[in-house]
Design an enzyme around this catalytic site. Structure first.
Site, PDB file in Angstrom:
ATOM      1  N   TRP A 150      59.336 -26.975 -19.507  1.00  0.00           N
ATOM      2  CA  TRP A 150      59.270 -25.892 -19.705  1.00  0.00           C
ATOM      3  C   TRP A 150      60.679 -25.080 -20.030  1.00  0.00           C
ATOM      4  O   TRP A 150      60.989 -23.992 -20.566  1.00  0.00           O
ATOM      5  CB  TRP A 150      58.829 -24.847 -18.790  1.00  0.00           C
ATOM      6  CG  TRP A 150      59.151 -24.933 -17.231  1.00  0.00           C
ATOM      7  CD1 TRP A 150      58.351 -25.734 -16.415  1.00  0.00           C
ATOM      8  CD2 TRP A 150      60.344 -24.528 -16.574  1.00  0.00           C
ATOM      9  NE1 TRP A 150      59.125 -25.911 -15.328  1.00  0.00           N
ATOM     10  CE2 TRP A 150      60.193 -25.144 -15.273  1.00  0.00           C
ATOM     11  CE3 TRP A 150      61.396 -23.771 -16.956  1.00  0.00           C
ATOM     12  CZ2 TRP A 150      61.235 -25.174 -14.255  1.00  0.00           C
ATOM     13  CZ3 TRP A 150      62.472 -23.850 -15.826  1.00  0.00           C
ATOM     14  CH2 TRP A 150      62.245 -24.375 -14.433  1.00  0.00           C
ATOM     15  N   ASN A 151      61.981 -26.216 -19.937  1.00  0.00           N
ATOM     16  CA  ASN A 151      63.270 -25.363 -19.698  1.00  0.00           C
ATOM     17  C   ASN A 151      63.826 -25.463 -21.302  1.00  0.00           C
ATOM     18  O   ASN A 151      64.848 -24.682 -21.729  1.00  0.00           O
ATOM     19  CB  ASN A 151      64.300 -26.247 -18.877  1.00  0.00           C
ATOM     20  CG  ASN A 151      64.336 -27.325 -18.969  1.00  0.00           C
ATOM     21  OD1 ASN A 151      63.477 -28.170 -19.584  1.00  0.00           O
ATOM     22  ND2 ASN A 151      65.633 -27.930 -18.819  1.00  0.00           N
ATOM     23  N   SER A 226      59.719 -33.587 -14.236  1.00  0.00           N
ATOM     24  CA  SER A 226      60.067 -34.013 -13.047  1.00  0.00           C
ATOM     25  C   SER A 226      59.998 -35.337 -12.590  1.00  0.00           C
ATOM     26  O   SER A 226      59.251 -36.082 -13.147  1.00  0.00           O
ATOM     27  CB  SER A 226      59.391 -33.178 -11.962  1.00  0.00           C
ATOM     28  OG  SER A 226      58.082 -33.292 -11.856  1.00  0.00           O
ATOM     29  N   GLU A 247      62.214 -39.160 -18.891  1.00  0.00           N
ATOM     30  CA  GLU A 247      63.670 -38.404 -18.942  1.00  0.00           C
ATOM     31  C   GLU A 247      63.433 -37.149 -17.663  1.00  0.00           C
ATOM     32  O   GLU A 247      62.708 -36.374 -17.842  1.00  0.00           O
ATOM     33  CB  GLU A 247      64.048 -37.446 -20.181  1.00  0.00           C
ATOM     34  CG  GLU A 247      64.181 -38.338 -21.395  1.00  0.00           C
ATOM     35  CD  GLU A 247      65.744 -39.049 -21.377  1.00  0.00           C
ATOM     36  OE1 GLU A 247      66.507 -38.881 -20.712  1.00  0.00           O
ATOM     37  OE2 GLU A 247      65.727 -40.046 -22.195  1.00  0.00           O
ATOM     38  N   CYS A 281      68.609 -29.898 -17.097  1.00  0.00           N
ATOM     39  CA  CYS A 281      68.497 -31.229 -16.330  1.00  0.00           C
ATOM     40  C   CYS A 281      69.859 -31.762 -16.102  1.00  0.00           C
ATOM     41  O   CYS A 281      70.087 -32.273 -15.131  1.00  0.00           O
ATOM     42  CB  CYS A 281      67.812 -32.132 -17.012  1.00  0.00           C
ATOM     43  SG  CYS A 281      68.160 -32.448 -18.880  1.00  0.00           S
ATOM     44  N   GLU A 376      67.385 -31.149  -6.368  1.00  0.00           N
ATOM     45  CA  GLU A 376      67.526 -30.550  -7.780  1.00  0.00           C
ATOM     46  C   GLU A 376      67.270 -28.737  -7.569  1.00  0.00           C
ATOM     47  O   GLU A 376      66.038 -28.557  -6.956  1.00  0.00           O
ATOM     48  CB  GLU A 376      66.767 -30.948  -8.951  1.00  0.00           C
ATOM     49  CG  GLU A 376      67.016 -30.420 -10.367  1.00  0.00           C
ATOM     50  CD  GLU A 376      66.347 -31.121 -11.325  1.00  0.00           C
ATOM     51  OE1 GLU A 376      65.016 -31.115 -11.018  1.00  0.00           O
ATOM     52  OE2 GLU A 376      66.751 -31.365 -12.337  1.00  0.00           O
TER      53      GLU A 376
HETATM   54  P1  NAD Z   1      56.905 -31.238 -14.384  1.00  0.00           P
HETATM   55  O1  NAD Z   1      56.786 -32.701 -14.198  1.00  0.00           O
HETATM   56  O2  NAD Z   1      56.212 -30.339 -13.581  1.00  0.00           O
HETATM   57  O3  NAD Z   1      55.959 -30.995 -15.969  1.00  0.00           O
HETATM   58  C1  NAD Z   1      56.566 -31.656 -17.126  1.00  0.00           C
HETATM   59  C2  NAD Z   1      55.303 -31.889 -17.946  1.00  0.00           C
HETATM   60  O4  NAD Z   1      54.179 -32.575 -17.436  1.00  0.00           O
HETATM   61  C3  NAD Z   1      54.253 -30.734 -18.292  1.00  0.00           C
HETATM   62  O5  NAD Z   1      54.012 -30.373 -19.493  1.00  0.00           O
HETATM   63  C4  NAD Z   1      53.149 -30.716 -17.309  1.00  0.00           C
HETATM   64  O6  NAD Z   1      52.232 -30.004 -17.660  1.00  0.00           O
HETATM   65  C5  NAD Z   1      52.989 -32.235 -17.422  1.00  0.00           C
HETATM   66  N1  NAD Z   1      52.325 -32.876 -16.181  1.00  0.00           N
HETATM   67  C6  NAD Z   1      52.200 -32.288 -15.115  1.00  0.00           C
HETATM   68  N2  NAD Z   1      51.319 -33.305 -14.215  1.00  0.00           N
HETATM   69  C7  NAD Z   1      50.824 -34.444 -15.011  1.00  0.00           C
HETATM   70  C8  NAD Z   1      50.461 -35.514 -15.054  1.00  0.00           C
HETATM   71  N3  NAD Z   1      50.000 -35.847 -13.782  1.00  0.00           N
HETATM   72  N4  NAD Z   1      50.194 -36.322 -16.015  1.00  0.00           N
HETATM   73  C9  NAD Z   1      50.688 -36.078 -17.034  1.00  0.00           C
HETATM   74  N5  NAD Z   1      51.658 -34.915 -17.247  1.00  0.00           N
HETATM   75  C10 NAD Z   1      51.826 -34.128 -16.223  1.00  0.00           C
HETATM   76  O7  NAD Z   1      58.337 -30.903 -15.023  1.00  0.00           O
HETATM   77  P2  NAD Z   1      58.742 -29.375 -15.117  1.00  0.00           P
HETATM   78  O8  NAD Z   1      58.777 -28.593 -13.829  1.00  0.00           O
HETATM   79  O9  NAD Z   1      58.015 -28.723 -16.417  1.00  0.00           O
HETATM   80  O10 NAD Z   1      60.210 -29.638 -15.948  1.00  0.00           O
HETATM   81  C11 NAD Z   1      61.150 -29.219 -14.977  1.00  0.00           C
HETATM   82  C12 NAD Z   1      62.048 -30.752 -14.892  1.00  0.00           C
HETATM   83  O11 NAD Z   1      62.409 -31.500 -15.870  1.00  0.00           O
HETATM   84  C13 NAD Z   1      63.417 -30.682 -14.182  1.00  0.00           C
HETATM   85  O12 NAD Z   1      63.480 -31.592 -12.932  1.00  0.00           O
HETATM   86  C14 NAD Z   1      64.309 -31.158 -15.105  1.00  0.00           C
HETATM   87  O13 NAD Z   1      65.429 -31.756 -14.678  1.00  0.00           O
HETATM   88  C15 NAD Z   1      63.719 -32.015 -15.939  1.00  0.00           C
HETATM   89  N6  NAD Z   1      64.255 -32.204 -17.256  1.00  0.00           N
HETATM   90  C16 NAD Z   1      64.852 -33.357 -17.605  1.00  0.00           C
HETATM   91  C17 NAD Z   1      65.359 -33.641 -18.789  1.00  0.00           C
HETATM   92  C18 NAD Z   1      65.927 -34.780 -19.023  1.00  0.00           C
HETATM   93  O14 NAD Z   1      66.262 -34.912 -20.328  1.00  0.00           O
HETATM   94  N7  NAD Z   1      66.244 -35.787 -18.442  1.00  0.00           N
HETATM   95  C19 NAD Z   1      65.267 -32.530 -19.715  1.00  0.00           C
HETATM   96  C20 NAD Z   1      64.753 -31.308 -19.426  1.00  0.00           C
HETATM   97  C21 NAD Z   1      64.092 -31.383 -18.155  1.00  0.00           C
END
Ligand code: NAD
Length: 514
Positions: A150-151, A226, A247, A281, A376
């Protein structure tokens, strides 16, 4: 956005999620959660569309997708508005890291597509060069699932999607349920540019939809999110033997050396810790400053942070928190740090009248007993720890389960590079931070828990293909000397070759070494 509130199901039994803005508390739409059957239907349609899309010459695919650049320029204000409703971020954050980044992704990948994805001759070394002509063919994988957080809900959807499409794949995007409508724009632009309807589709929903997509028999997952979800996806992909790029989260360290330009370092520390409401991130989450310059550095950081305006107004630098659940993590980390002796110098309290805001916050006197320096936080917090010297800073920077990015601030570039090479992170910047993802020629990805595989970089488009060598025999006699039947002569000839090449200086010739 978004505060996500479950609603009564639709008549045909689909779950519904209503969304409320974190900036204004107002309702901002709802999504219907796609079921496993919806996902399966989308995959079936994507498979058909992919066959046709892969037949479109690479240059033509690039030409079609490049039209999205003009469309993105044209619709940018509407898209920014959607992103802001989705997240609560400021106009400038949306312009900078979603629109401008999106334009750069589109123009760069389209420009590289023909060169990176066309068949190319490969010159083998040794006897194979005499015997074979080899062509490398970069086959599309098929259907690629793009699951996003979502970010950066627009930029992080359009970057992998464009790359996968250029490589001849169909794409199914599953945006975060917390900020779902920004990805609709990414897909709409590509449709309007001329990408066939079923070659890129959006599947709305939460983790249930994401999990169904991972198990839907597709050919690759590009996941940003995440660590916890990333590990589940890695396990599911391993069982199916399909590739994934993960990522994941970060806890980026910033090392401020005694010889740093403190004015610049303080400005960088403030910006890289709090932009995009701290939901980055590769944002700075931990600062290690060498004791001898710590007083002055902290003073400059405080001065600059106090000038940062937080709120929903057009003149604000930092917007709302994007997700109500992130607030509890931030508050837990701040309370834990305070209880263990940290000093909150600026901010430190949420402002929740009319929205969900966490003012940019400065916390000093932190250490590694605190969650603020280990887990984090993903909020607009500047956390500063004083260290004896650069060696201690490096040891603490590496004392983390994460390894996404990092930075070193010094006037001595050679020393900075030497320290960078010892940092256990996917990328390092000297005298800058949080911008590695924008260097598209460089691979971006995390070490340790911060990820698996890399995004961007010179081979990025090929990561959405299977590199298939096609060897053509240069001569085609009825038989070859090493085929059956074998005889004493076969062995003698092969052994003679061993002695002639590897028993003499011939083995050093480029023809034999490659
Ligand atoms: P999240 O893991 O909760 O959700 C990410 C996505 O995965 C969402 O679309 C969610 O609906 C989906 N999802 C949830 N459970 C799932 C499952 N069991 N199987 C498949 N998909 C599933 O993460 P978030 O809270 O949306 O994002 C924040 C995190 O993303 C932070 O940790 C941040 O650091 C990371 N992030 C990393 C990068 C990078 O490039 N390394 C970039 C942006 C954000």
């Amino acid at each position: 956005m978004a505060i996500v509130e479950p609603q009564s199901p639709t008549d045909d039994g689909h779950r519904r999620l209503a969304l409320r803005s974190t900036a204004t508390n107002e309702p901002v739409g709802e999504i219907t959660v796609s079921t496993a059957e919806d996902v399966a239907d989308a995959v079936t349609r994507a498979r058909v569309a992919q066959q046709e899309w892969a037949e479109v010459p690479i240059a033509e695919r690039a030409k079609i997708i490049r039209r999205a650049v003009d469309l993105l320029v044209k619709y940018r204000e509407e898209i920014i508005e959607t992103i802001r409703r989705d997240t609560g971020k400021t106009h400038i954050d949306a312009l900078m890291i979603e629109i401008i980044a999106g334009l750069d992704f589109l123009t760069h990948w389209c420009a590289r597509a023909v060169k990176d994805l066309s068949d190319e001759p490969l010159k083998p070394h040794g006897f194979q060069r005499v015997l074979k002509k080899v062509v490398m063919h970069y086959r599309p994988l098929g259907v690629v699932g793009v699951i996003t957080p979502w970010n950066g809900p627009f930029a992080l959807a359009i970057n992998p999607s464009v790359q996968a499409l250029l490589a001849g794949n169909a794409v199914l995007v599953k945006p975060s349920e917390v900020a779902p409508h920004s990805a609709d724009w990414a897909v709409r632009l590509l449709h309007e540019a001329g990408v066939p309807e079923d070659a890129i589709q959006v599947l709305h929903g939460d983790g249930e939809t994401g999990a169904a997509l991972v198990r839907a028999g597709i050919d690759k997952i590009s996941f940003t999110g995440s660590v916890g979800t990333g590990k589940k996806i890695a396990a599911a992909c391993a069982e199916q033997l399909i590739p994934c790029t993960l990522e994941l989260g970060g806890k980026d360290a910033m090392i401020v050396c005694a010889d740093a330009d403190l004015e610049r370092a303080a400005g960088g520390a403030v910006f890289a810790s709090v932009f995009n409401s701290g939901h980055v991130c590769m944002g700075v989450e931990r600062i290690y400053v060498v004791e001898s310059v710590a007083d002055e550095f902290e003073r400059l950081v405080e001065e600059k942070l106090r000038e940062v305006r937080c709120g929903s107004g057009d003149d604000c630098d930092v917007g709302a928190l994007f997700w109500d659940r992130q607030l509890s993590i931030i508050e837990r980390h701040i309370e834990d740090a305070k209880a263990k002796g940290a000093e909150v110098i600026v901010g430190g309290e949420a402002v929740t009248n009319g929205g969900l805001f966490y003012p940019p916050t400065l916390v000093c006197n932190v250490d590694h007993s605190m969650a603020l320096m280990k887990d984090e936080t993903f909020g607009p917090i500047v956390s500063i720890m004083r260290v004896k010297d650069e060696e201690e800073a490096l040891r603490l920077a590496n004392d983390s389960e994460y390894g996404l990015s990092g930075s070193v601030w010094t006037k001595d570039t050679e020393k900075g590079v030497a320290l960078a090479k010892r940092m256990e992170t996917g990328s390092v910047l000297i005298n800058d931070a949080s911008m590695s993802y924008g260097i598209l020629e460089a691979p971006f990805g995390g070490m340790k828990d911060s990820g698996l595989g890399q995004m961007n970089g010179m081979r990025s488009l090929r990561n959405y293909t299977f590199a298939q060598p096609i060897g053509v025999a240069r001569r085609a006699p009825k038989t070859e000397p090493h085929w059956y039947p074998h005889s004493d002569k076969t062995t003698k000839d092969l052994d003679g070759m061993v002695k002639l090449v590897y028993g003499t200086v011939l083995k050093k010739l480029p023809f034999f070494t490659g």
